[in-house]
Design an enzyme around this catalytic site. Structure first.
Site, PDB file in Angstrom:
ATOM      1  N   GLU A  48      -9.822  -1.683   5.155  1.00 29.36           N
ATOM      2  CA  GLU A  48     -10.512  -1.421   6.416  1.00 29.36           C
ATOM      3  C   GLU A  48     -11.708  -2.379   6.578  1.00 29.36           C
ATOM      4  O   GLU A  48     -12.134  -3.015   5.615  1.00 29.36           O
ATOM      5  CB  GLU A  48     -11.011   0.034   6.414  1.00 29.36           C
ATOM      6  CG  GLU A  48      -9.904   1.083   6.313  1.00 29.36           C
ATOM      7  CD  GLU A  48      -9.118   1.289   7.615  1.00 29.36           C
ATOM      8  OE1 GLU A  48      -9.077   0.383   8.466  1.00 29.36           O
ATOM      9  OE2 GLU A  48      -8.525   2.384   7.756  1.00 29.36           O
ATOM     10  N   HIS A  82      -7.392  -4.518  10.021  1.00 30.68           N
ATOM     11  CA  HIS A  82      -7.089  -4.265   8.604  1.00 30.68           C
ATOM     12  C   HIS A  82      -5.794  -4.961   8.182  1.00 30.68           C
ATOM     13  O   HIS A  82      -4.881  -5.152   8.977  1.00 30.68           O
ATOM     14  CB  HIS A  82      -7.122  -2.769   8.243  1.00 30.68           C
ATOM     15  CG  HIS A  82      -5.988  -1.934   8.731  1.00 30.68           C
ATOM     16  ND1 HIS A  82      -6.168  -0.687   9.283  1.00 30.68           N
ATOM     17  CD2 HIS A  82      -4.646  -2.117   8.715  1.00 30.68           C
ATOM     18  CE1 HIS A  82      -4.999  -0.156   9.584  1.00 30.68           C
ATOM     19  NE2 HIS A  82      -4.065  -1.006   9.250  1.00 30.68           N
ATOM     20  N   ASN A  92      -7.789  -2.653  14.158  1.00 36.26           N
ATOM     21  CA  ASN A  92      -9.163  -2.990  13.763  1.00 36.26           C
ATOM     22  C   ASN A  92      -9.217  -4.171  12.786  1.00 36.26           C
ATOM     23  O   ASN A  92     -10.236  -4.414  12.157  1.00 36.26           O
ATOM     24  CB  ASN A  92      -9.854  -1.760  13.146  1.00 36.26           C
ATOM     25  CG  ASN A  92      -9.172  -1.289  11.862  1.00 36.26           C
ATOM     26  OD1 ASN A  92      -8.212  -1.893  11.394  1.00 36.26           O
ATOM     27  ND2 ASN A  92      -9.668  -0.205  11.279  1.00 36.26           N
ATOM     28  N   ASP A  94       0.815  -1.217   0.000  1.00 35.61           N
ATOM     29  CA  ASP A  94       0.000   0.000   0.000  1.00 35.61           C
ATOM     30  C   ASP A  94       0.850   1.269   0.000  1.00 35.61           C
ATOM     31  O   ASP A  94       2.062   1.221   0.196  1.00 35.61           O
ATOM     32  CB  ASP A  94      -0.975  -0.007   1.193  1.00 35.61           C
ATOM     33  CG  ASP A  94      -0.292  -0.397   2.504  1.00 35.61           C
ATOM     34  OD1 ASP A  94       0.946  -0.331   2.578  1.00 35.61           O
ATOM     35  OD2 ASP A  94      -1.004  -0.764   3.451  1.00 35.61           O
TER      36      ASP A  94
HETATM   37  C1  GLP Z   1      -0.652   0.384   8.626  1.00 33.12           C
HETATM   38  C2  GLP Z   1      -0.291  -0.337   7.314  1.00 33.12           C
HETATM   39  C3  GLP Z   1      -0.458  -1.822   7.447  1.00 33.12           C
HETATM   40  C4  GLP Z   1       0.219  -2.255   8.734  1.00 33.12           C
HETATM   41  C5  GLP Z   1      -0.560  -1.737   9.915  1.00 33.12           C
HETATM   42  C6  GLP Z   1       0.091  -2.056  11.263  1.00 33.12           C
HETATM   43  O1  GLP Z   1      -1.832   1.072   8.564  1.00 33.12           O
HETATM   44  N1  GLP Z   1      -1.010   0.098   6.183  1.00 33.12           N
HETATM   45  O2  GLP Z   1       0.104  -2.475   6.311  1.00 33.12           O
HETATM   46  O3  GLP Z   1       0.252  -3.664   8.799  1.00 33.12           O
HETATM   47  O4  GLP Z   1      -0.774  -0.352   9.799  1.00 33.12           O
HETATM   48  O5  GLP Z   1       1.176  -1.218  11.506  1.00 33.12           O
HETATM   49  P1  GLP Z   1       2.198  -1.404  12.689  1.00 33.12           P
HETATM   50  O6  GLP Z   1       3.042  -2.577  12.314  1.00 33.12           O
HETATM   51  O7  GLP Z   1       2.969  -0.149  12.741  1.00 33.12           O
HETATM   52  O8  GLP Z   1       1.398  -1.659  13.901  1.00 33.12           O
END
Ligand code: GLP
Length: 244
Positions: free
Chosen positions: A143, A138, A136, A67
């Site tokens: 989402e 995702h 949440n 992403d």
């Molecule tokens: C972000 C990214 C995801 C990631 C998630 C968790 O929003 N788009 O790909 O897995 O959040 O992030 P973190 O590893 O910093 O908790």
């Protein structure tokens, strides 16, 4: 779904690296699906170590990132392109032309997403997809409520995601409100998926993933149906899981 329980973040990163080393040994021209966020940082650092010790090369590796934020050019320090180059690509021997990220400043987002899908069809399938999980549920930036069949698309970020990601920005107003993300259907086409989960903040999400139902309200739940998913999670993340 194979569950690997580790003590802490350091062990999680080591185990994730070991998973990669073992799987990559059996693939000559690997296609990797990569994730950003804080969780995979340790994995990238460990893989760089392996590269520096000449235990691995990425010369014949192709990557697709999950992403990117809409509105952030690659040189913006908060773009996922910047993150990937800073934390991984600049330190290894991957040819830049093998690196693929969605362009967050593309004039036509829909076209950008379609072109990305087409490229993935051409160069894929992804052999190993790294995933983190949002609080949440995702995956990528899909989402809750996103169809399991979704393809790469433009996403409006949830308030909770914007808040969770604000820690990387100077202020919450600077967090983009939209992103481009591989769809859930796109992610599921990977041959193997490695999900990394760390910390108490993710305990609720991990419990729902492991003990809960498969439901579009909780995007990660579909991973229960994929034939080759490995989850590496630390003790803090396992805090609320009931299943033994
Ligand atoms: C972000 C990214 C995801 C990631 C998630 C968790 O929003 N788009 O790909 O897995 O959040 O992030 P973190 O590893 O910093 O908790």
């Amino acid at each position: 779904m194979k569950l690997i329980r580790v003590k802490d973040y350091a062990e999680l990163s080591e185990q994730a690296c070991a998973y990669f080393m073992e799987r990559l040994a059996a693939i000559s021209n690997p296609v990797l699906g990569l994730a950003t966020g804080s969780t995979p940082e340790g994995l990238y650092a460990k893989l760089i170590e392996k590269y520096n010790n000449k235990e691995i090369s990425f010369k014949h590796t192709t990557t697709f990132n999950l992403d990117e934020y809409v509105g952030l050019p690659p040189e913006d320090v908060n773009s996922y392109s910047y993150y990937m180059h800073e934390k991984f690509f600049h330190h290894i021997d991957i040819p830049e032309e093998n690196v693929h990220l969605l362009n967050g400043v593309a004039e036509d987002a829909k076209k950008e997403c379609e072109a990305y899908e087409a490229l993935m069809q051409k160069l894929g399938p992804v052999d190993i997809q790294v995933l983190g999980i949002g609080e949440n549920g995702h995956i990528g930036f899909n989402e809750p409520g996103t169809p399991f069949s979704s393809r790469t698309h433009l996403v409006n970020l949830n308030e909770s995601t914007i808040k969770a990601n604000a820690r990387f920005f100077d202020s919450i107003e600077e967090v983009p409100t939209q992103a481009l993300s591989m769809g859930i259907g796109t992610i599921l086409e990977a041959k193997a998926i490695l999900l990394l989960v760390s910390g108490e903040k993710k305990a609720e999400a991990l419990a729902r993933l492991i003990d809960g139902e498969v439901n579009e309200d909780f995007p990660a739940s579909i991973l229960q149906k994929h034939p080759d998913v490995t989850v590496i999670a630390d003790e803090a993340a396992f805090g609320k899981v009931r299943r033994k």
